[in-house]
Design a protein around this motif. Sequence first.
Motif, PDB file in Angstrom:
ATOM      1  N   SER A  85       0.798  -1.203   0.045  1.00 20.40           N
ATOM      2  CA  SER A  85      -0.126   0.162  -0.119  1.00 20.40           C
ATOM      3  C   SER A  85       0.875   1.275   0.037  1.00 20.40           C
ATOM      4  N   VAL A  86       0.246   2.343  -0.219  1.00 19.20           N
ATOM      5  CA  VAL A  86       1.073   3.629  -0.517  1.00 19.20           C
ATOM      6  C   VAL A  86       0.507   4.599   0.180  1.00 19.20           C
ATOM      7  N   PHE A  87       1.368   5.445   0.980  1.00 22.19           N
ATOM      8  CA  PHE A  87       0.888   6.666   1.413  1.00 22.19           C
ATOM      9  C   PHE A  87       0.828   8.039   0.605  1.00 22.19           C
ATOM     10  N   ASP A  88      -0.265   8.833   0.503  1.00 24.74           N
ATOM     11  CA  ASP A  88      -0.159   9.805  -0.276  1.00 24.74           C
ATOM     12  C   ASP A  88      -0.404  11.025   0.660  1.00 24.74           C
ATOM     13  N   ASN A  91      -3.189  17.450  -0.184  1.00 26.63           N
ATOM     14  CA  ASN A  91      -3.000  18.947   0.316  1.00 26.63           C
ATOM     15  C   ASN A  91      -3.989  20.000   0.333  1.00 26.63           C
ATOM     16  N   TYR A  92      -3.704  20.654   1.521  1.00 28.33           N
ATOM     17  CA  TYR A  92      -4.748  21.971   1.881  1.00 28.33           C
ATOM     18  C   TYR A  92      -4.320  22.594   2.807  1.00 28.33           C
ATOM     19  N   PHE A  93      -4.662  23.868   2.786  1.00 27.77           N
ATOM     20  CA  PHE A  93      -3.994  24.827   4.012  1.00 27.77           C
ATOM     21  C   PHE A  93      -5.130  24.881   5.170  1.00 27.77           C
ATOM     22  N   TYR A  94      -4.860  24.567   6.205  1.00 26.53           N
ATOM     23  CA  TYR A  94      -5.776  25.016   7.387  1.00 26.53           C
ATOM     24  C   TYR A  94      -4.852  25.106   8.470  1.00 26.53           C
ATOM     25  N   PRO A  95      -4.952  26.128   9.542  1.00 21.44           N
ATOM     26  CA  PRO A  95      -3.892  26.030  10.674  1.00 21.44           C
ATOM     27  C   PRO A  95      -3.882  24.990  11.444  1.00 21.44           C
ATOM     28  N   ASP A  96      -4.731  24.224  11.488  1.00 14.81           N
ATOM     29  CA  ASP A  96      -4.588  22.784  12.436  1.00 14.81           C
ATOM     30  C   ASP A  96      -3.936  21.752  11.861  1.00 14.81           C
ATOM     31  N   LEU A  97      -3.459  22.045  10.227  1.00 16.66           N
ATOM     32  CA  LEU A  97      -2.918  20.955   9.617  1.00 16.66           C
ATOM     33  C   LEU A  97      -1.330  21.702   9.329  1.00 16.66           C
ATOM     34  N   PRO A  98      -0.492  21.347  10.268  1.00 19.85           N
ATOM     35  CA  PRO A  98       0.767  22.201  10.125  1.00 19.85           C
ATOM     36  C   PRO A  98       1.634  21.949   8.874  1.00 19.85           C
ATOM     37  N   GLN A  99       1.587  20.582   8.569  1.00 18.87           N
ATOM     38  CA  GLN A  99       2.232  20.089   7.150  1.00 18.87           C
ATOM     39  C   GLN A  99       1.802  20.874   6.020  1.00 18.87           C
ATOM     40  N   GLY A 100       0.489  21.274   6.057  1.00 22.32           N
ATOM     41  CA  GLY A 100      -0.106  21.728   4.658  1.00 22.32           C
ATOM     42  C   GLY A 100      -0.766  20.638   3.719  1.00 22.32           C
ATOM     43  N   TYR A 101      -0.381  19.358   4.376  1.00 28.21           N
ATOM     44  CA  TYR A 101      -0.940  18.351   3.709  1.00 28.21           C
ATOM     45  C   TYR A 101      -1.166  17.392   4.993  1.00 28.21           C
ATOM     46  N   GLN A 102      -2.315  16.317   4.730  1.00 28.00           N
ATOM     47  CA  GLN A 102      -2.355  15.146   5.539  1.00 28.00           C
ATOM     48  C   GLN A 102      -1.818  13.917   4.799  1.00 28.00           C
ATOM     49  N   ILE A 103      -1.026  13.046   5.472  1.00 30.29           N
ATOM     50  CA  ILE A 103      -0.572  11.899   4.878  1.00 30.29           C
ATOM     51  C   ILE A 103      -1.722  10.929   5.354  1.00 30.29           C
ATOM     52  N   SER A 104      -2.145  10.391   3.976  1.00 28.62           N
ATOM     53  CA  SER A 104      -3.330   9.409   3.814  1.00 28.62           C
ATOM     54  C   SER A 104      -2.911   8.484   2.637  1.00 28.62           C
ATOM     55  N   GLN A 105      -3.986   7.580   2.613  1.00 26.86           N
ATOM     56  CA  GLN A 105      -3.883   6.476   1.394  1.00 26.86           C
ATOM     57  C   GLN A 105      -4.918   6.686   0.471  1.00 26.86           C
ATOM     58  N   PHE A 106      -4.560   6.956  -0.710  1.00 24.72           N
ATOM     59  CA  PHE A 106      -5.491   7.401  -1.715  1.00 24.72           C
ATOM     60  C   PHE A 106      -5.865   6.111  -2.702  1.00 24.72           C
ATOM     61  N   PHE A 283      -0.725  13.048  -4.189  1.00 21.15           N
ATOM     62  CA  PHE A 283       0.481  12.359  -4.707  1.00 21.15           C
ATOM     63  C   PHE A 283       1.191  11.635  -3.911  1.00 21.15           C
ATOM     64  N   PRO A 284       1.941  10.583  -3.958  1.00 26.65           N
ATOM     65  CA  PRO A 284       2.649   9.557  -3.342  1.00 26.65           C
ATOM     66  C   PRO A 284       3.627  10.442  -2.243  1.00 26.65           C
ATOM     67  N   ASP A 285       3.456  10.313  -1.002  1.00 24.36           N
ATOM     68  CA  ASP A 285       4.327  11.026  -0.101  1.00 24.36           C
ATOM     69  C   ASP A 285       6.018  10.579  -0.472  1.00 24.36           C
ATOM     70  N   PRO A 286       6.638  11.596  -0.835  1.00 25.97           N
ATOM     71  CA  PRO A 286       7.943  11.173  -1.302  1.00 25.97           C
ATOM     72  C   PRO A 286       8.845  10.602  -0.014  1.00 25.97           C
ATOM     73  N   ASP A 287       8.430  11.314   1.039  1.00 33.38           N
ATOM     74  CA  ASP A 287       9.148  10.826   2.404  1.00 33.38           C
ATOM     75  C   ASP A 287       8.844   9.482   2.699  1.00 33.38           C
ATOM     76  N   LEU A 288       7.867   8.934   2.239  1.00 35.75           N
ATOM     77  CA  LEU A 288       7.651   7.369   2.935  1.00 35.75           C
ATOM     78  C   LEU A 288       7.781   6.483   1.567  1.00 35.75           C
ATOM     79  N   LEU A 289       8.431   5.271   1.924  1.00 35.74           N
ATOM     80  CA  LEU A 289       8.437   4.253   0.900  1.00 35.74           C
ATOM     81  C   LEU A 289       7.238   3.559   0.963  1.00 35.74           C
ATOM     82  N   PRO A 290       6.753   3.049  -0.031  1.00 36.40           N
ATOM     83  CA  PRO A 290       5.404   2.048  -0.103  1.00 36.40           C
ATOM     84  C   PRO A 290       5.579   1.003   1.073  1.00 36.40           C
TER      85      PRO A 290
END
Lengths: 490, 491
Positions: A85-88, A91-106, A283-290
Amino acid sequence: MANSDLISGATGDWEIVLGLEIHAQVSSNAKLFSGAATEFGAEPNSQVSLVDAAMPGMLPVINEKCVEQAVRTGLGLKAQINLYSVFDRKNYFYPDLPQGYQISQFQQPIVGEGAIDIDLDEGTVKQIRIERLHLEQDAGKSLHDQHPNMSFVDLNRSGVALMEIVSYPDMRSAAEAQAYVKKIRAIVRSLGTCDGNMEQGSLRADVNVSVRRPGDELGTRCEIKNVNSIRFIGQAIEHEARRQIDIIEDGGTILQETRLFDPKNGETRSMRSKEEAHDYRYFPDPDLLPLSLTQDFVDRIADSLPELPDDKKARFINDYGLSAYDAGVLVSESENAAFFEQAAQGRDAKATANMVIGSVFAGLNKAGLSIAESPVTAAQVGQLVDLQSDGTVSSRIAKEVFELMFEDGEDQGKDPAVIVEEKGLKQVTDTGAIEAAVDAVIEANPDKVEQARERPKMAGWFVGQVMQETGGKANPQAVNALVMQKLGLD
Amino acid sequence: MSELTELTLAGARDALADKQITARELTEAHLARVAKADALNAYVLQTPELALQMADASDARLAKGEAGKLEGIPLGVKDLFCTKGVRTTACSNILGDFTPPYESTVTANLWADGAVMLGKLNNDEFAMGSSNETSRFGPVINPWRGAGDSQLVPGGSSGGSSAAVAARLGVAATATDTGGSIRQPAAFTGTVGLKPTYARCSRWGVVAFASSLDQAGPITQTVQDAAIMLESMAGFDAKDATSIERDVPNYEAALTGDIRGLRVGIPAEYRVDNMPSEIEELWQQGIDWLKQAGAEIVDVSLPHTKYALPAYYIIAPAEASSNLARYDGVRYGMRENGADIDDMYASTRAAGFGDEVVRRIMVGTYALSAGYYDAYYVKALQVRRLIADDFAKAYEKCDVLLTPTTPSAAFPIGDQTKDALQMYLNDVFTVTVNLAGLPGISVPAGIDAQGLPLGLQLIGKAFGEEELLRVAGVVEEAAGFTGKADDWWSV
């Protein structure tokens, strides 16, 4: 589908179509991609690692425990476990989302299709298909009521692992949706993968609602976000379905949009339309391997799986001889089932089930207590069942004794045998004593004796009198037999 | 003490070990030279007190015989590396005076081995640029000057690192390379620049540009110095999920000078249009050197090379557009207040990011948008796979590849800032290496007609740094590059 689930509008019947996305917080000590703690109710921003705060150069590292919990849940949903499986990034802006994206699986979630049975009225069962389960990060919390013109942000929840469990649109009524949530909650609780606590937000649902004429194509759906109680889920669905029907019957069309449920007035209101919807640029999170799992890893989890609610229900029916309904009630919470099993140990299971459901659950429900807070222990319930079974007390006295054990007062928490002894509630089975009482009543009421000989139903009056005289302690069967005999009615 | 700043890393290490010099002397000499070098604008923050404190600690360890591999060696650190208690900005306004409460793994490794920090080095904002002209602190000036003493760029994005090493404002420097940001500046300044295999050095604590391409490495005076630096910088890091659990070899020991029988591939596609004849000739020269050293020269093809630059300029901005979303004014760095939260975001990011960064965020956001994702991002990933396959096929026939590092020598300040595409072409020989995750090194190999340094690039197999460094050492030896910029900048 039962016809009773249809909603009648001004122009005919309508069918509701429901699909749910349940967000279940993974039970784990640490967050999905950081070592920070996850305990509920801590001081704001006291459980935030550098990763959770999205400091420059920080990187996520998957928490194996959360992966294990997702797999365990997938197995509990009898679902396909995806070894790859892959983590994606979403991306969206919200003050309580510090990274500016949520790591999820799409596109490639950790768990694929599965199915669960939901328990409807009087033991009927319906299968609801699961589309997928994926892992994702929770966001933080914005606090808008702390300052006149500023918002505060609490990042304790930021990065906490969630399992998003997505159903197919297989539900047709609010009751079915509620039963579905209850069942998912029972499953994750019995697996120990989520505490299922809806008040604390550990389990919440996005409800997709559409309506159609029976047999028609699916209608346009609205998504009601973040509904956090089973009661609210029912209210939100009822209101939203009615709103959609009214619009269509008035010649309007449903706009696809995201809506919020307001528990204060029981209504849903628009949050954002499809046009305003975010383009999340997954898009696939490049910080995490599948994420690559071995079959062995999955098998080991499968081997350690506890008994699931449906299996437990089947066992209760087969081994204890309980009705499907009683078994379903008992297994809906694993703590309840455990309480019952402890109480039923070595004694009449049906009588125990009656007392657990009829007295214990009813009492807890009325008092607003959980099973863990019950003033009466499982062992005491067992003792009371024994007192009833061996004829020491009648079922009526047993109920009274239970109330004394349960309610506030000097007898609360006492063993039933002690209460029976102290209060002298032992059932009188001594025929001599009962006979004396029967004789006394007959002697004092010659007119009634005459009437009873005319109308045998009047015997009930004598039984009542004797029971009253004996303070309810006389064995009712014995009293009945003696009355009939003495009146010459047997 | 001026000769102290002429020491290579290996030379300084040996002199320190032999007690010919002290770490304090070595550090003071470099600090003194840095203090006179404002004209180059290589350092954006000097940390002399910290440097002397670290040098004294080194001397104490040297005296006790507890010296680490880099004991007492004064280094400059690219401002992309987070340094605990020392301002780190990635040379962007948006980070304000951000001072990390943590140390990047790579720099922590260096300090653990005894190295001394002189300060933070200039770079292109968020490492986005090929000339070090996009920094919030202004451009870095190449110590090498062009015709009529014109001022030249030092390359980018690690322009502060390359200029500092070329001007001996540090024995060596850390740098990062996403599309050529170590190798191109090294080529422009007559220094050695090594980009290791992706995952060889931890990315933890390095401000991210494009996560799947970023890799830390050293800029040094010699190939041997690069080997010593890499050995300290490299290693598995549990905090970086993309780092690989693999032993770090003794790279210095790999420099045997013996490359007999080694197969050197020459990729046909690297002969680009309008390449100056001097670079063409230098390449041929390199081929001859390696042949003379006993290597076998093999013609190879990397057919998808021409798609590398476009693919790179989709993938890198796409990742950057997401990586830079965290700079929102909410938690750290600068904030421009606004009427509401969206206004605050917009004002902060408009004021905080420079033009090149904004351009890449826009390009990357576009490439990931619904309706364009398949046509751009997915296509670029496919190209990336084809490029990696090209290398894999080439390595069936050869062991390393030899190419020029850049299509030109250093160019004048301001020469290419108006034309982003022209600027991007600087990376034409280097981006393929990042896309394939391979190690590459630039070695100074010659001087052009203007008297400016030129570099040759060697590309190795994944985790083939030992072989790569061995060949690089042979090229270095054969080239005998001894050129050095004069100290025109010293005040």
